[in-house]
Design a protein around this motif. Sequence first.
Motif, PDB file in Angstrom:
ATOM      1  N   GLU A   8       0.944  -1.281   0.107  1.00 29.17           N
ATOM      2  CA  GLU A   8      -0.181  -0.099   0.019  1.00 29.17           C
ATOM      3  C   GLU A   8       0.881   1.363   0.147  1.00 29.17           C
ATOM      4  O   GLU A   8       0.596   2.387  -0.645  1.00 29.17           O
ATOM      5  CB  GLU A   8      -0.952   0.049   1.108  1.00 29.17           C
ATOM      6  CG  GLU A   8      -2.027  -1.023   1.053  1.00 29.17           C
ATOM      7  CD  GLU A   8      -3.122  -0.633  -0.120  1.00 29.17           C
ATOM      8  OE1 GLU A   8      -3.400   0.551  -0.175  1.00 29.17           O
ATOM      9  OE2 GLU A   8      -3.384  -1.474  -0.787  1.00 29.17           O
ATOM     10  N   ARG A  10       3.917   1.595  -1.103  1.00 31.77           N
ATOM     11  CA  ARG A  10       4.362   1.785  -2.670  1.00 31.77           C
ATOM     12  C   ARG A  10       3.353   2.395  -3.633  1.00 31.77           C
ATOM     13  O   ARG A  10       3.780   3.054  -4.257  1.00 31.77           O
ATOM     14  CB  ARG A  10       4.879   0.168  -3.018  1.00 31.77           C
ATOM     15  CG  ARG A  10       5.598   0.376  -4.346  1.00 31.77           C
ATOM     16  CD  ARG A  10       6.088  -1.054  -4.852  1.00 31.77           C
ATOM     17  NE  ARG A  10       6.964  -1.844  -3.941  1.00 31.77           N
ATOM     18  CZ  ARG A  10       7.116  -3.158  -3.736  1.00 31.77           C
ATOM     19  NH1 ARG A  10       6.278  -3.790  -4.206  1.00 31.77           N
ATOM     20  NH2 ARG A  10       7.968  -3.590  -3.034  1.00 31.77           N
ATOM     21  N   ALA A  11       2.121   1.897  -3.560  1.00 33.31           N
ATOM     22  CA  ALA A  11       1.014   2.444  -4.267  1.00 33.31           C
ATOM     23  C   ALA A  11       0.986   3.831  -3.871  1.00 33.31           C
ATOM     24  O   ALA A  11       0.586   4.371  -5.066  1.00 33.31           O
ATOM     25  CB  ALA A  11      -0.214   1.843  -3.871  1.00 33.31           C
ATOM     26  N   ALA A  14       3.695   5.077  -5.997  1.00 29.38           N
ATOM     27  CA  ALA A  14       3.567   4.966  -7.354  1.00 29.38           C
ATOM     28  C   ALA A  14       2.696   5.883  -8.328  1.00 29.38           C
ATOM     29  O   ALA A  14       3.055   6.136  -9.231  1.00 29.38           O
ATOM     30  CB  ALA A  14       3.289   3.666  -7.589  1.00 29.38           C
TER      31      ALA A  14
END
Lengths: 235, 366
Positions: A8, A10-11, A14
């Motif tokens: 999450e 990283r999301a 990203a």
Amino acid sequence: MRAIFKRELRAYFASPIGYVCVAALAAIYGFEYYGVVMYTHSTSYISYVYSSMFSFCMIVIPIITMRSMSDDQKNKTDQALLTAPVGTVSIVLGKFFSSFFVYFIASTLGLLPAVAVTFLGSPSWGVILGNYIGTLLYGGAMVSIGVFISSLTVSQVIAAIGTFAVAVFLMLMDNLASGLSSQWLTAIVNWISFNSRYTPFAQGLFDLSSVVFFLSVMAIFVFLTARKLESRRWN
Amino acid sequence: MVEVKNLTKRYGSNLALDGVSFTVEEGTIVGFLGPNGAGKSTTMNIVTGYLSATSGSVTVFGKNILDEPNEVKKLIGYLPELPPLYQDMTVKEYLNFMYELKKVSLPREKHLKEICSLTKIENVYNRLIGNLSKGYRQRVGIAQALLGNPPVLILDEPTVGLDPKQIIEIRSLITSLGRNHTVILSSHILSEVQAVCQRIIVINNGKVVADGGTDTLAHDLSQDHRLILRLEAPEREAVHAIRELEHVVDVYSLGEKEPGVFELSVESTPDADVRKPLFALLARRGWPMMALKNTDLTLEDLFLRLTSSDSFTQEPVRSEEPEEIKAIHRGRLNIDIEELIQSSQEEEEQETQTEEKGEEDHESDI
């Protein structure tokens, strides 16, 4: 829980959403320090910075949490999570901590202006840290509410607006309390009010009952989100 | 081993599953067949613990999904209808995430490499899932299901969106996995089920309507021991000669199909094979056999029959059922088939009549 937390987080970074929220809050911190502390040439106004940051944080948090649970439901990735050998509570905790971590980064970056001020004067770090902890606590509570609301819908927009509405309600609650005629209603409203719970921290006090209050709000909403996730299996 | 007992699922007033029961032994590939909305995905979602049943139980290797959900989930690799992929991750990140999420304890690098080469996704390993084609996404979905080598694989329409070459590859992958895994796959592509599965469970309107081996199901259900024979011989004489054979119940001509070549329907008693004596007879008489086929239902016929006619949704047809019950089903089927044959014969007759008429017209023109 760790896997979900990592994913999450990283999301968030990203996509622009994590950067935007962190940058926005950090910039507003800088601006508030500049506008209040630098302008008045007095470090005694640092609490004012944090009390105006209260509103800004409450507005940014819905944007951080809006995709938390709703995205999974929309993209059917919840099937991967719910058929994996992890409990619903650890799924929700992973989500909650990742959202909270974004907010934590922003709040911690908000300490930078205070560090800068330290080179120019001698601010009370007791007050600053008290405010910082208070900020994290009401922020955590708000994040848990946001995560819960995002589990109620598949639409990020509805989740954001819903959480925003709750945030505004919590912000305006104190005004409501003063207008109420019934004494016990006022007492209840004051008891719930995030703002009045936060006040001791603004003065650099560590109020245990408020700490317990905010932690309980987090626990309750994490639990409710887990129940909501679980209930989806039954209908 | 997967054991499903009396599964019922209600969505509000809509009964999605109604008393579904089946057992899948270790090391078999079972095909779940049914039209859209029959309850295939719902069943799979319940077995994998994504949904809960209104009533009934699911046990995997003796463990109940409600009592030990995490233990059961560890035993199952699941590919849902829509692969649960995060578009914002690369294949590598995603598989690593699923590896951690599933708490797989196999050596990470080696295991991931193995699975990638099995599903042939090495060349997209570092690409963003959101940029992959449907076929590759499906494969990443399968790779995800294989993580941790679970003994049970549940694949919901695994070959959807793949090109023919990929379909063949995935089928052979599933076949090879079936050697040491229990595989349940759903599909509405009949040839796929026929090619891959050892056993078929047909589901319609939330009920199991047939359950049996791929090879035997069609045969058992049809129980129509008729051969269609095409031979070059005088029609009347051939019919009489074949009727004399032992075990032959009825013979009639289906008309001339090629010049001098007639098609005959040869009905025999059940459990008797008249092909050998038939061949011997034709050889003796010097009548060349042009074609011989049996009239077992194809899987397509079976599927349409089971899922369209309401009479079949009442009770499941099982190939291992006692003789009396089988006979009941047989009786029912025979009626349908006879009707079918009659109607098809009538059509054929009409056709031949019009053909003849056409020929006559032609002649008169001359």
